[in-house]
Design an enzyme around this catalytic site. Sequence first.
Site, PDB file in Angstrom:
ATOM      1  N   ASP A   1       3.052   3.727  -2.172  1.00  0.00           N
ATOM      2  CA  ASP A   1       3.718   4.198  -3.232  1.00  0.00           C
ATOM      3  C   ASP A   1       5.305   4.504  -3.487  1.00  0.00           C
ATOM      4  O   ASP A   1       5.774   4.148  -4.380  1.00  0.00           O
ATOM      5  CB  ASP A   1       2.854   5.032  -3.850  1.00  0.00           C
ATOM      6  CG  ASP A   1       1.399   4.416  -3.918  1.00  0.00           C
ATOM      7  OD1 ASP A   1       1.223   3.472  -4.448  1.00  0.00           O
ATOM      8  OD2 ASP A   1       0.423   5.416  -3.675  1.00  0.00           O
TER       9      ASP A   1
ATOM     10  N   ASP B   1      30.525   8.934  -4.625  1.00  0.00           N
ATOM     11  CA  ASP B   1      29.563   7.814  -5.166  1.00  0.00           C
ATOM     12  C   ASP B   1      30.165   6.425  -4.889  1.00  0.00           C
ATOM     13  O   ASP B   1      31.221   6.128  -5.197  1.00  0.00           O
ATOM     14  CB  ASP B   1      29.206   7.872  -6.633  1.00  0.00           C
ATOM     15  CG  ASP B   1      28.354   6.685  -7.155  1.00  0.00           C
ATOM     16  OD1 ASP B   1      27.886   5.875  -6.607  1.00  0.00           O
ATOM     17  OD2 ASP B   1      28.239   6.828  -8.291  1.00  0.00           O
TER      18      ASP B   1
ATOM     19  N   GLY C   1      26.063   2.787 -15.028  1.00  0.00           N
ATOM     20  CA  GLY C   1      26.380   4.240 -14.890  1.00  0.00           C
ATOM     21  C   GLY C   1      27.329   4.646 -13.779  1.00  0.00           C
ATOM     22  O   GLY C   1      27.402   6.014 -13.621  1.00  0.00           O
ATOM     23  N   HIS C   2      27.619   3.637 -12.966  1.00  0.00           N
ATOM     24  CA  HIS C   2      28.515   4.094 -11.793  1.00  0.00           C
ATOM     25  C   HIS C   2      29.886   3.560 -11.927  1.00  0.00           C
ATOM     26  O   HIS C   2      30.191   2.425 -12.454  1.00  0.00           O
ATOM     27  CB  HIS C   2      27.877   3.500 -10.443  1.00  0.00           C
ATOM     28  CG  HIS C   2      26.441   4.087 -10.231  1.00  0.00           C
ATOM     29  ND1 HIS C   2      26.172   5.118  -9.530  1.00  0.00           N
ATOM     30  CD2 HIS C   2      25.237   3.461 -10.853  1.00  0.00           C
ATOM     31  CE1 HIS C   2      24.959   5.117  -9.464  1.00  0.00           C
ATOM     32  NE2 HIS C   2      24.442   4.398 -10.268  1.00  0.00           N
TER      33      HIS C   2
ATOM     34  N   GLY D   1       0.730  -1.123  -0.107  1.00  0.00           N
ATOM     35  CA  GLY D   1      -0.023  -0.173   0.003  1.00  0.00           C
ATOM     36  C   GLY D   1       0.826   1.354  -0.116  1.00  0.00           C
ATOM     37  O   GLY D   1       0.476   2.526  -0.047  1.00  0.00           O
TER      38      GLY D   1
HETATM   39 ZN   LIG Z   1      21.849   7.575  -7.582  1.00  0.00          ZN
HETATM   40 ZN   LIG Z   2      21.901   8.368 -11.145  1.00  0.00          ZN
END
Ligand SMILES: [Zn+2]
Ligand SMILES: [Zn+2]
Length: 556
Positions: free
Chosen positions: A47, A196, A368-369, A45
Amino acid sequence: MSSTLRILPLGGLGEIGKNMTVVEQDGRIVVVDVGLRFPTPEMVGIDLVLPDFSYLRERAKDIEAIVVTHGHEDHLGALPWVLRELGAEGHLPPVYGGALTIAMARSKLDEHKLRDVSLNEVAITDTLELGPFSLELVHMTHSIPDSSAVALGTERGTVLITGDYKFDQTPVDGAPADVSRLAELGREGVLLLCGDSTNVDRPGFSPSESVVGPHLEEVFARCEGRIVVTSFASNIHRVQQVVDAAAALDRKVVLVGRSMRKNVGIGRTLGHIEVPDGLLVGPREIEDFPDERMVIISTGSQGEPLSALRRMAYRDHRQVQLRQGDTVVFSATPIPGNERAVNETIDRLYHIGCDVITTSDAPVHASGHGYAEEVKLMLNLTKPRYVMPFHGDFKRLRLHAQLAEAVGMAPEDIFQGENGLPLEINERGARFGKPEQAGMIFVDGVEIGDMADVALRDRRMLSADGIFIVVVTIAEQDGRSVVDPEVIFRGVPFLDQADELSDEIRATVDASLQRAAKEELREVDLLQQMLHDDLAKLVYDRLKRRPMVLPVVVEV
Ligand SMILES: [Zn+2]
Ligand SMILES: [Zn+2]
């Protein structure tokens, strides 16, 4: 000068998702990224999941700006909710980012009818003054164009938040990361690097995005029937490569899924994607072309419940009926937590008789990392005084810290943080301060809730607001309701309104079923979900309560 610089992550540490960081100096604040997370299957329930940003609500008047590194949901997705809450406090901060990021923010805010927000495109050459901060974006490569690192100049030195990045030497758009600017910042002196950590556990360098194209073309060349490629809609360079491979093999391209069409539209407007004339055809024209001339690009690479691919896999898509001989290419890997939904989707595709190609069959995806060597390169280029790993679970934050040691940083200059724990830097050095409130808040429909535990939430809903069970009986042939829906409620307050509400519930059920019929949505799970959302909204509108709503669909 005695002021302390504070860097307070409110999300993105100890998890992958909902990135949000507060940088604070002289009582003024710049927020970097406002991301969200998608719920796990146990969060029934729910989102969306947002970072708990109570801290910002209390400090609304002190916020100079919100800066967004790139257009991914885990960095941008919470923006409408954050702005709505801050706006309610009477302070709507301006938003800054690259051109595509701002275009995506605008489209999101439009959907939420938030129109008075100041949205500002920052060019790579700009340096802006935001109160006591200076702001500069440094171009990076990632799986969406216009990604950047954020360099915030402060009285104590530069804080560099990398955003998501890889060092792609042959990016599809020909614009590699601005390593010379990173090195320059390093020479000028970076005080703190927040980097990152997503792929720190992978050795070496990540493969370039541009290697994916030729592999896609190889895979396409072997296919005899139709090809469906699923990928993130925001991965505009990937879409470009699918388009190029299709063009090379003389296949037409159809875009399926709302966000795919929306993002490709934005990408074309900004010149990030080029499609040869006549190559794109509409979803209604799919059957007008022979199977071997067709490539369908679709959303749903994560097995998302109402996504185009998921509906195709459940034979529930209006325009695309998959069949034996079709090949589905997953040009993406599941985000942790989505594996089950992806596997279910794949198995359904096999059931239909499709062939399925994933990254374990062919290199049809590139992350993408950056991998470990790229993380080390970032550390060596920027030579930070301090490091705080970002964007990863605790294991990856630890591995990132080990890489920082490997390139020669002293252990006491490396800070393995967590959400809510501020790093405070003053003339005496850097240390963690007192924790602030942080955590998750849930979005159910358009409302925000704050209960931390879903089982507990269910029990609370039951004990506080009761339960509505709505039994809907539909005909298997046409999906029409065959008898009046049965409405059962237990423990619901305001029972004096119950009769009236039951009528409204029946009307809502009818309206939902009609909508489902129009969209040719037939799968029971999806139907129940649609009914749940419509009924929960009605009940909340009328009672301002959230009883548990359980639609049960019976086919006869
Ligand atoms: Zn991210
Ligand atoms: Zn990203």
